[in-house]
Design a protein around this motif. Structure first.
Motif, short mmCIF file in Angstrom:
data_model
loop_
_atom_site.label_atom_id
_atom_site.label_comp_id
_atom_site.label_asym_id
_atom_site.label_seq_id
_atom_site.Cartn_x
_atom_site.Cartn_y
_atom_site.Cartn_z
N UNK A 134 -10.14 7.27 9.38
CA UNK A 134 -9.14 8.19 9.50
C UNK A 134 -8.64 8.79 8.35
N UNK A 135 -8.92 8.04 7.25
CA UNK A 135 -8.25 8.79 5.99
C UNK A 135 -9.26 9.94 5.64
N UNK A 136 -10.43 9.78 6.22
CA UNK A 136 -11.37 11.29 6.05
C UNK A 136 -10.82 12.47 6.82
N UNK A 137 -9.80 12.22 7.88
CA UNK A 137 -9.20 13.21 8.56
C UNK A 137 -8.00 13.58 7.80
N UNK A 138 -7.44 12.93 7.13
CA UNK A 138 -6.13 13.21 6.43
C UNK A 138 -5.93 14.34 5.88
N UNK B 84 -25.06 5.75 2.26
CA UNK B 84 -26.01 5.00 2.04
C UNK B 84 -25.77 4.55 0.42
N UNK B 85 -25.82 5.68 -0.20
CA UNK B 85 -25.53 5.28 -1.66
C UNK B 85 -24.28 4.78 -2.30
N UNK B 86 -23.18 5.61 -1.79
CA UNK B 86 -21.86 4.95 -2.40
C UNK B 86 -21.38 3.59 -1.46
N UNK B 87 -21.08 3.77 -0.12
CA UNK B 87 -20.49 2.80 0.71
C UNK B 87 -21.35 1.62 1.04
N UNK B 211 -16.22 2.77 4.06
CA UNK B 211 -16.47 4.15 4.07
C UNK B 211 -15.25 4.76 3.68
N UNK B 212 -14.16 4.13 4.03
CA UNK B 212 -12.91 4.71 3.52
C UNK B 212 -12.73 5.09 2.07
N UNK B 213 -13.30 3.74 1.38
CA UNK B 213 -13.29 3.83 -0.11
C UNK B 213 -14.32 4.86 -0.66
N UNK B 214 -15.45 5.01 -0.19
CA UNK B 214 -16.25 5.94 -0.52
C UNK B 214 -16.10 7.55 -0.43
N UNK B 215 -15.24 7.76 0.79
CA UNK B 215 -14.86 9.29 1.26
C UNK B 215 -13.78 9.46 0.31
N UNK B 216 -12.78 8.39 0.25
CA UNK B 216 -11.49 9.01 -0.57
C UNK B 216 -11.94 9.17 -1.93
N UNK B 223 -20.08 15.08 -7.17
CA UNK B 223 -21.23 16.35 -7.33
C UNK B 223 -20.85 17.15 -6.06
N UNK B 224 -21.81 18.10 -5.86
CA UNK B 224 -21.57 19.08 -4.64
C UNK B 224 -22.32 18.76 -3.55
N UNK B 225 -22.20 17.53 -3.26
CA UNK B 225 -22.44 16.80 -1.84
C UNK B 225 -21.56 15.65 -1.73
N UNK B 226 -21.81 15.04 -0.35
CA UNK B 226 -21.15 13.85 0.08
C UNK B 226 -19.96 14.46 1.14
N UNK B 227 -19.48 13.40 1.84
CA UNK B 227 -18.72 13.60 2.97
C UNK B 227 -17.38 13.91 2.41
N UNK B 228 -16.66 13.35 1.55
CA UNK B 228 -15.57 13.68 0.98
C UNK B 228 -15.37 15.14 0.47
N UNK B 229 -16.39 15.54 -0.38
CA UNK B 229 -16.62 16.79 -1.08
C UNK B 229 -16.58 17.73 0.10
N UNK B 230 -17.45 17.71 1.28
CA UNK B 230 -17.62 18.58 2.17
C UNK B 230 -16.31 18.77 3.12
#
Lengths: 287, 277
Positions: A134-138, B84-87, B211-216, B223-230
């Protein structure tokens, strides 16, 4: 009491390791500065310098403590530099989200224990919903709310509500189902109605489960609020403090915001624990 | 008037589910859950179409799916970078470190009394907050994300593993002693297997945390890729269908991750009461 000595020892060891690490990690910068100024530092000077830099890689414990003290007590609490002000912004959104989330969890749990259809249709999706980070949706939730003109406390509260809802739902469903067949049969033999069975048997026996979940939920709600403050350009709150600290390399600011958040989480969990003890004692369930 | 078909679909799906729920077999249980999920998707699509909700606020499922199909290469790159790489790297490293620490702690009652209250305490703190610090230390690439994940998953696994190592009772330990088993033998043959249900509990809890840790952590620099960046750049461009496509990827990856761990758990702890049919 047998716990105090080991805990203190471990804390002392952590602080010692922290100091050593601070010296090690900040030494490079101190050496570079000295080389640029064409001076050489003695070991004593080097250590003193590593522990008193403005923007250290790892601030020493006393620097963090000074930063905390300055943020908590050194400013007027309405000032933007005051940690009390930022902590209050975060705390208010956390409490609102926690209230919404745990109420929703309890209501849904009551529905699930009383309706087979709800149990079979809602429960699997409630479980599946937790695999969505969910934190991704934040950031999106905040942008969406901002685009319809809602800003401030509510969007952050929605995120923490979502995070605190699931633990409460699971714990409460488990709790409402703890009365065994014997007890339920007894209620039936007294020809109790469903609502009587709920208020007099199911609800009281779910209390220990509810409080265990509430403790997890309140910590999750705080994390939700902090992350909700990160991406949307919020200017107040502990999450915004963390982000601006990371933009400007203000490590002491990051660490003091972090410790304030940790203290807030610990305080909230302890508060729930206190309410739990009070409630269970009045119900005669205290251990 | 536009609300009428929406309400009709909702009521008929609910009625169908109410009828199916009475049978209560494995098949109908699956059907009920599927119908509920499909109903939500259909209602979502209908509401967005009927009321013309702008896609900036809430894109329809069909738009999200179109965006998902159109951006598979971007989504794959982000998936590799973040998941794959981060989480995953961080999760494996954190789990190994936690298990090793738990075995160390287990040998010393003093450490157990001192470290466990602190570990319990730390496990409840908002650890995501250390992300800016670790990004500063380990750079913008996936290493810093893995470091955040290591710290986030360490304490929950540690607490569970220590509880697991203490799960055998005195009778069982005495039995091992009468067979004159050494420390390592009894650790390996009795206490490790007994700890597995606890360990897997910790591992399952931490799959989503990873997953949360890697995205946040990517919100603090990537870098210019990654789910959090996107996600943060697509939100800036108001490309909400792409954001939802990333969320879809995260949800699928999260479910798969959890499912795989649960599957391994089933194989390893087949003897445990909770696995009985």
């Amino acid at each position: 009491m047998s716990r105090v000595l080991p805990v203190l020892t471990v804390i002392a060891a952590i602080i010692l390791v922290w100091y050593v690490a601070a010296i090690g990690m900040n030494a490079q910068w101190a050496k570079d500065q000295a080389a640029r100024a064409d001076t050489t530092l003695t070991t004593g000077e080097l250590i003193a310098d590593t522990l008193s830099q403005d923007r250290p890689v790892l601030p020493a414990p006393h620097q963090v403590a000074a930063g905390l003290w300055d943020g908590l007590a050194g400013q007027k609490i309405t000032s933007r530099r005051s940690l009390v002000y930022h902590a209050w912004i975060t705390l208010s959104a956390t409490m609102a989200g926690f209230a919404i989330g745990s109420l929703a969890g309890i209501v849904l749990a009551v529905g699930i224990t009383h309706s087979k259809v709800m149990d079979q249709s809602v429960m699997p999706w409630a479980v599946a919903s937790q695999t969505v980070p969910i934190l991704a949706i934040a950031p999106m939730v905040i942008v969406v709310f901002a685009s319809v003109g809602v800003t401030g406390l509510l969007p952050k509260a929605m995120i923490s509500a979502w995070l605190s809802f699931f633990p409460v739902l699971v714990g409460m469903v488990k709790g409402l189902r703890t009365p065994d067949a014997m007890q339920l049969d007894l209620m039936r033999s007294w020809s109790a109605t469903r609502s009587q069975a709920f208020w007099r048997l199911r609800l009281p026996s779910s209390m220990p489960f509810l409080f265990a979940s509430l403790k997890i939920a309140v910590a999750a709600a705080l994390v939700g609020t902090i992350v909700g403050e990160l991406p949307a350009g919020a200017t107040s709150g502990l999450g915004a403090r963390l982000l601006s600290g990371s933009y400007y390399g203000q490590t002491v600011q990051i660490w003091s915001a972090l410790f304030t958040a940790a203290a807030l989480a610990a305080g909230l969990v302890m508060l729930i624990g206190w309410i739990e003890r009070m409630t269970l004692r009045r119900m005669g369930l205290a251990k | 008037m536009t609300a009428l078909p929406i309400i009709a679909v909702w009521l008929s799906a609910w009625g169908l589910n109410a009828w199916l729920a009475r049978f209560d077999t494995r098949l109908t249980r699956l059907l009920v859950a599927l119908i509920f999920g499909a109903t939500i998707l259909i209602l979502w699509e209908m509401i967005v179409r009927a009321y013309g909700v702008p896609s900036v606020i809430l894109p329809a499922p069909s738009q999200i799916w179109a965006s998902f199909m159109a951006n598979t290469s971007i989504l794959w790159v982000d998936f590799v970078q973040t998941i794959l790489k981060g989480a995953l790297t961080g999760w494996v490293m954190g789990a190994l470190a936690a298990i090793a620490t738990a075995i160390l702690i287990d040998r010393s009652p003093f450490l157990q009394r001192g470290l466990l209250p602190i570990a319990n305490f730390v496990a409840a703190l908002p650890i995501v907050g250390i992300a800016p610090i670790l990004v500063m230390w380990f750079g913008f690439d996936w290493q810093s994300k893995a470091a955040v994940v290591v710290v986030m998953v360490f304490f929950p696994i540690l607490v569970n593993m220590v509880a697991g190592l203490a799960a055998t009772d005195a009778m069982q330990r005495d039995l091992m002693a009468t067979w004159s088993a050494g420390y390592w033998q009894s650790l390996w043959k009795m206490r490790m297997p007994a700890a597995m249900p606890f360990l897997f509990n910790g591992l399952k809890i931490t799959t989503t945390l990873a997953l949360i840790g890697a995205i946040v952590a990517e919100f603090f620099g990537s870098p210019t890729r990654g789910m959090g960046f996107r996600i943060s750049t697509a939100v800036g461009q108001l490309d909400l269908p792409l954001v939802w496509a990333e969320i879809l990827v995260a949800a699928i990856a999260g479910s798969l991750f959890y499912g795989i761990v649960a599957l391994i758990e089933k194989r390893v702890t087949f003897w445990h009461p909770s696995q009985r049919k």
